[in-house]
Design a protein around this motif. Structure first.
Motif, mmCIF file in Angstrom:
data_model
loop_
_atom_site.group_PDB
_atom_site.id
_atom_site.type_symbol
_atom_site.label_atom_id
_atom_site.label_comp_id
_atom_site.label_asym_id
_atom_site.label_seq_id
_atom_site.Cartn_x
_atom_site.Cartn_y
_atom_site.Cartn_z
ATOM 1 N N GLY A 198 30.055 55.430 42.091
ATOM 2 C CA GLY A 198 30.775 55.871 43.298
ATOM 3 C C GLY A 198 31.860 54.915 43.748
ATOM 4 O O GLY A 198 32.816 55.330 44.406
ATOM 5 N N VAL A 199 31.721 53.626 43.410
ATOM 6 C CA VAL A 199 32.703 52.665 43.931
ATOM 7 C C VAL A 199 33.822 52.336 42.940
ATOM 8 O O VAL A 199 34.846 51.787 43.340
ATOM 9 N N ILE A 200 33.646 52.687 41.671
ATOM 10 C CA ILE A 200 34.685 52.318 40.685
ATOM 11 C C ILE A 200 36.037 52.990 41.002
ATOM 12 O O ILE A 200 37.067 52.291 41.075
ATOM 13 N N PRO A 201 36.102 54.312 41.219
ATOM 14 C CA PRO A 201 37.424 54.909 41.505
ATOM 15 C C PRO A 201 38.105 54.332 42.752
ATOM 16 O O PRO A 201 39.293 53.940 42.669
ATOM 17 N N PRO A 202 37.419 54.183 43.896
ATOM 18 C CA PRO A 202 38.135 53.611 45.050
ATOM 19 C C PRO A 202 38.526 52.154 44.870
ATOM 20 O O PRO A 202 39.521 51.702 45.450
ATOM 21 N N LEU A 203 37.766 51.395 44.075
ATOM 22 C CA LEU A 203 38.159 49.998 43.832
ATOM 23 C C LEU A 203 39.452 49.945 43.028
ATOM 24 O O LEU A 203 40.351 49.157 43.337
ATOM 25 N N PHE A 204 39.569 50.794 42.005
ATOM 26 C CA PHE A 204 40.835 50.835 41.257
ATOM 27 C C PHE A 204 41.973 51.322 42.159
ATOM 28 O O PHE A 204 43.090 50.805 42.093
ATOM 29 N N ALA A 205 41.651 52.309 43.000
ATOM 30 C CA ALA A 205 42.683 52.824 43.918
ATOM 31 C C ALA A 205 43.153 51.726 44.875
ATOM 32 O O ALA A 205 44.294 51.739 45.334
ATOM 33 N N ALA A 206 42.275 50.761 45.163
ATOM 34 C CA ALA A 206 42.640 49.659 46.067
ATOM 35 C C ALA A 206 43.398 48.551 45.334
ATOM 36 O O ALA A 206 43.752 47.542 45.942
ATOM 37 N N GLY A 207 43.610 48.717 44.012
ATOM 38 C CA GLY A 207 44.495 47.790 43.294
ATOM 39 C C GLY A 207 43.824 46.709 42.487
ATOM 40 O O GLY A 207 44.498 45.755 42.068
ATOM 41 N N VAL A 208 42.494 46.819 42.226
ATOM 42 C CA VAL A 208 41.876 45.739 41.445
ATOM 43 C C VAL A 208 42.460 45.735 40.028
ATOM 44 O O VAL A 208 42.806 46.786 39.479
ATOM 45 N N ALA A 209 42.534 44.521 39.443
ATOM 46 C CA ALA A 209 43.193 44.386 38.129
ATOM 47 C C ALA A 209 42.262 44.773 36.995
ATOM 48 O O ALA A 209 42.725 45.205 35.936
ATOM 49 N N GLY A 210 40.969 44.590 37.175
ATOM 50 C CA GLY A 210 40.027 44.911 36.097
ATOM 51 C C GLY A 210 38.602 44.789 36.577
ATOM 52 O O GLY A 210 38.314 44.028 37.514
ATOM 53 N N ILE A 211 37.732 45.554 35.941
ATOM 54 C CA ILE A 211 36.307 45.516 36.303
ATOM 55 C C ILE A 211 35.493 45.383 35.026
ATOM 56 O O ILE A 211 35.716 46.117 34.052
ATOM 57 N N VAL A 212 34.544 44.425 35.037
ATOM 58 C CA VAL A 212 33.597 44.336 33.932
ATOM 59 C C VAL A 212 32.232 44.786 34.463
ATOM 60 O O VAL A 212 31.807 44.376 35.546
ATOM 61 N N LEU A 213 31.596 45.685 33.693
ATOM 62 C CA LEU A 213 30.313 46.256 34.099
ATOM 63 C C LEU A 213 29.183 45.603 33.315
ATOM 64 O O LEU A 213 29.254 45.533 32.084
ATOM 65 N N GLY A 252 37.901 40.916 55.229
ATOM 66 C CA GLY A 252 39.254 40.361 55.111
ATOM 67 C C GLY A 252 39.693 40.055 53.693
ATOM 68 O O GLY A 252 40.608 39.261 53.474
ATOM 69 N N MET A 253 39.061 40.677 52.691
ATOM 70 C CA MET A 253 39.451 40.439 51.290
ATOM 71 C C MET A 253 40.653 41.278 50.906
ATOM 72 O O MET A 253 40.759 42.425 51.328
ATOM 73 N N SER A 254 41.519 40.710 50.065
ATOM 74 C CA SER A 254 42.551 41.518 49.441
ATOM 75 C C SER A 254 42.051 41.819 48.028
ATOM 76 O O SER A 254 41.713 40.910 47.285
ATOM 77 N N LEU A 255 41.986 43.093 47.657
ATOM 78 C CA LEU A 255 41.474 43.437 46.322
ATOM 79 C C LEU A 255 42.589 43.489 45.291
ATOM 80 O O LEU A 255 42.341 43.476 44.090
ATOM 81 N N ASN A 256 43.818 43.554 45.773
ATOM 82 C CA ASN A 256 44.961 43.749 44.884
ATOM 83 C C ASN A 256 45.054 42.650 43.823
ATOM 84 O O ASN A 256 45.140 41.465 44.142
ATOM 85 N N GLY A 257 45.006 43.054 42.541
ATOM 86 C CA GLY A 257 45.150 42.103 41.446
ATOM 87 C C GLY A 257 43.892 41.302 41.139
ATOM 88 O O GLY A 257 43.915 40.428 40.268
#
Ligand code: NAP
Length: 285
Positions: free
Chosen positions: A147-162, A128-133
């Motif tokens: 494998g998960v970075i492109p779909p996470l951005f496609a789901a609207g996340v604002a930024g990712i730190v690796l 039930g998480m909203s990833l947007n923003g």
């Protein structure tokens, strides 16, 4: 009835599928795929096939000879599978790793990587998480993280730190995916100004009972903590998040496992299985 060293016994009239890996005896995929097939009355023979690295090509040829419809691929064969494919999905091209194989009508070996869609479905539909923003941290820079970075951005996340033990590997992912969104690296002992909304452990440290080193400043009690690794009890990473910052939103990767399997099942059979009932059955085992 056909026999072979790969599949010693062929169930008459059943659709044949398999999971390959090394080792593969631990794989839950047979349980999951058989449970999906039961939902549709689909006669399915789904087998584990142990394949040494370097031998996937000959095993696939034998499986195809037996009429196999689809093959799942697990560690450490995902890169080998991607390299063998003649028709690779965008996800496989982006990550260089494949977890789902099948053959087209004209016998081309097709490959997809359903790990990313599996994670996003587990986060959004099941948790039930909203990833947007949202701001995210991902620990690890191996095949699963890629494998998960492109779909996470496609789901609207604002930024990712690796954050990765070997920083060069994390930087290579930033270079590969920086056009998709705000992506940066941080050292495992670094500091951040404010905590993230979601932290994902995509390292294999849990396999040896360990927790990856990461900056404690990434966590607040409100941070959602997700471990791609799964276990019958709280994983070491999730236990560490709870102990160090009082996090209570904790989830392991069993839902991702079921969701990536469902996406593979749909690619092979054109059917969309219900997943929550299978996840509950898997957790109850
Ligand atoms: N739930 C699911 O459906 C699902 C799907 C895919 C993967 N996974 C899980 O995700 C994990 C990663 O898989 P992968 O395919 O990405 O593996 P991989 O390509 O071998 O990458 C392993 C990653 O873990 C890091 N690592 C290993 N041991 C560590 C330790 N002790 N401390 C810190 N970092 C450590 C490595 O860092 P270095 O680069 O420094 O070596 C690397 O970034 C595995 O546990 C796998 O089971 C789960």
């Amino acid at each position: 009835m056909s026999h072979s060293p790969v599949i010693p016994f062929r169930v008459p009239g059943a659709v044949l599928c398999a999971v390959t890996g090394f080792p593969v005896s631990h794989s839950r995929s047979p349980f999951i795929h058989r449970a999906f097939a039961e939902q549709f009355g689909l006669p399915l023979q789904y087998e584990r096939v142990e394949v040494r690295p370097g031998l996937l090509s000959s095993t696939l040829a034998e499986l195809r000879e037996l009429g196999c419809r689809g093959v799942n691929v697990t560690v450490p064969l995902k890169e080998e599978a991607a390299a063998l494919a003649t028709q690779a999905s965008v996800a496989v091209q982006a990550t260089g790793a494949a977890n789902t194989l099948w053959w087209s009508a004209d016998d081309a070996l097709c490959a997809d990587n359903t790990d990313g869609v599996g994670l996003v479905r587990d986060l959004t539909r099941n948790w039930g998480m909203s990833l947007n923003g949202h701001r995210l941290a991902i620990l690890g820079a191996g095949g699963a993280a890629a494998g998960v970075i492109p779909p996470l951005f496609a789901a609207g996340v604002a930024g990712i730190v690796l954050i990765n033990r070997s920083e060069a590997r994390a930087e290579a992912l930033v270079e590969r995916f920086q056009s998709l969104g705000a992506l940066s690296t941080l050292q495992p002992t670094g500091r951040v100004a404010s905590p993230v909304d979601l932290i994902i452990n995509a390292t294999s440290a849990g396999l040896s009972g360990n927790t990856p080193t990461f900056p404690s400043t990434l966590l607040s009690p409100a941070t959602h903590c997700y471990d791609m690794f799964y276990a019958s009890t709280l994983t070491p990473f999730l236990a560490a998040c709870r102990a160090s910052a009082g996090c209570t939103e904790l989830r392991d990767g069993m839902g991702m496992l079921v969701e990536q399997a469902a996406a593979a099942f749909t690619l092979w059979h054109g059917l969309e299985p219900a997943t929550s009932v299978v996840l509950s059955a898997l957790r109850a085992r």
